[in-house]
Motif scaffolding. Sequence first.
Motif, PDB file in Angstrom:
ATOM      1  N   THR A  84       1.344 -15.116   1.568  1.00 15.64           N
ATOM      2  CA  THR A  84       2.336 -16.009   2.180  1.00 15.64           C
ATOM      3  C   THR A  84       3.578 -16.166   1.312  1.00 15.64           C
ATOM      4  OG1 THR A  84       0.465 -17.262   3.042  1.00 15.64           O
ATOM      5  CG2 THR A  84       2.636 -18.299   3.194  1.00 15.64           C
ATOM      6  N   GLU A 141       3.581  -9.437   4.896  1.00 15.74           N
ATOM      7  CA  GLU A 141       3.011  -9.337   6.248  1.00 15.74           C
ATOM      8  C   GLU A 141       1.796  -8.424   6.269  1.00 15.74           C
ATOM      9  OE1 GLU A 141       5.755  -8.221   9.375  1.00 15.74           O
ATOM     10  OE2 GLU A 141       7.243  -9.613   8.564  1.00 15.74           O
ATOM     11  N   GLU A 200      -0.254 -18.473  -2.231  1.00 12.95           N
ATOM     12  CA  GLU A 200      -1.662 -18.605  -2.619  1.00 12.95           C
ATOM     13  C   GLU A 200      -1.864 -18.683  -4.134  1.00 12.95           C
ATOM     14  OE1 GLU A 200      -0.450 -16.472  -0.456  1.00 12.95           O
ATOM     15  OE2 GLU A 200      -1.523 -16.805   1.430  1.00 12.95           O
TER      16      GLU A 200
END
Lengths: 208, 208
Positions: A117, A112, A131
Amino acid sequence: MNQEFFDQDILGMETRYRASFINSLGGFKSVVLIGTRSTQGQENVAIFSSLFHIGANPALCGIIVRPDVSPRHTLQNILDTRSYTINHLHKGIYKQAHQTSARYAEGESEFEKTGLTPLYKHGIYAPFVGESRVQFACEFQQKIDLEINGTTLLIGKISYVHVPQASIAQDGFIDLETAESLTCSGLDSYHTTQKIARLAYAKPDKAD
Amino acid sequence: MNQEFFDQDILGMETRYRASFINSLGGFKSVVLIGTRSTQGQENVAIFSSLFHIGANPALCGIIVRPDVSPRHTLQNILDTRSYTINHLHKGIYKQAHQTSARYAEGESEFEKTGLTPLYKHGIYAPFVGESRVQFACEFQQKIDLEINGTTLLIGKISYVHVPQASIAQDGFIDLETAESLTCSGLDSYHTTQKIARLAYAKPDKAD
């Protein structure tokens, strides 16, 4: 001009100077993001530059974990759940990857905080980094405490691999440059690479 | 397009394919020449890509030694004499460095066979590689047998360092690109590097 350092010179270095010096001395390193999740479901991702190859059959790799820095969550999660993922860096995420080394408060997720991700697949407990172009999962095998300096060696078995199809050569070699994987040196320096050559298996009777 | 491999896929790979695949999967690696000398004075130099950082204080590094390949001389010499040197590669010597992995006969020196120059200094028992720009000496500290696959982890303390003066930054960082040190991937691929950036120490309250 060259400079020489002896035992006493190394011992006498200021702590951060020595950390930077010794960390860069060994040469260029693998740099990866390790994804884990606690038994309570708290996600964690941390940058490591101590990954090394142990063997191909079984497929094993090792990492060194320091007891005194934030990746201790990584260690605890791996011991609790036996699951972790290893994810390569590329230019598009190296700043976020570096930022995972900040000492976030307990309960904060580096995913976060840095915008990376978490990605779940195939029932693997630990999150991948969505990613990353080269991702693999490890199952924890063994923990060896290195009493010499209080660090811990973790050995994992590679149980799942995700790589760009175009990066896999006919002989199994993964061309990491086509995946734009980075290397690092020292504590904070990031580098791309440029291939010079792949050399043939060396035999005693030929020169190169 | 990405390709996925599961446990059974990895197990089912042909042996050399798997060795190449798993050796490249972990990312770019440090690649160095390790110099040793037997108690009888026989010199040995061998290429390694498993060097990793263990700690800066004391300054410690590790290597993984396989029992079944020619670097076994390296292992025996280190256990017998406690002395070894670690020497970086550059473009001018990477072919000779790779050639040290050939299985020369007992009693043959990889120095003589490949044209690399053994260099002695400061009373250190093991030879350095004269052509290397970054050289350091280790004193053997500990041997850990990894029963999981029969390899051996050797831990050494860095007791001497030789680096080009121009490569040392004010904060202790060694700029390996100015020394033209190489990195490798897999079993046989050699690469130069290009720096993207050094990043500041990461703190929780800033984005990059």
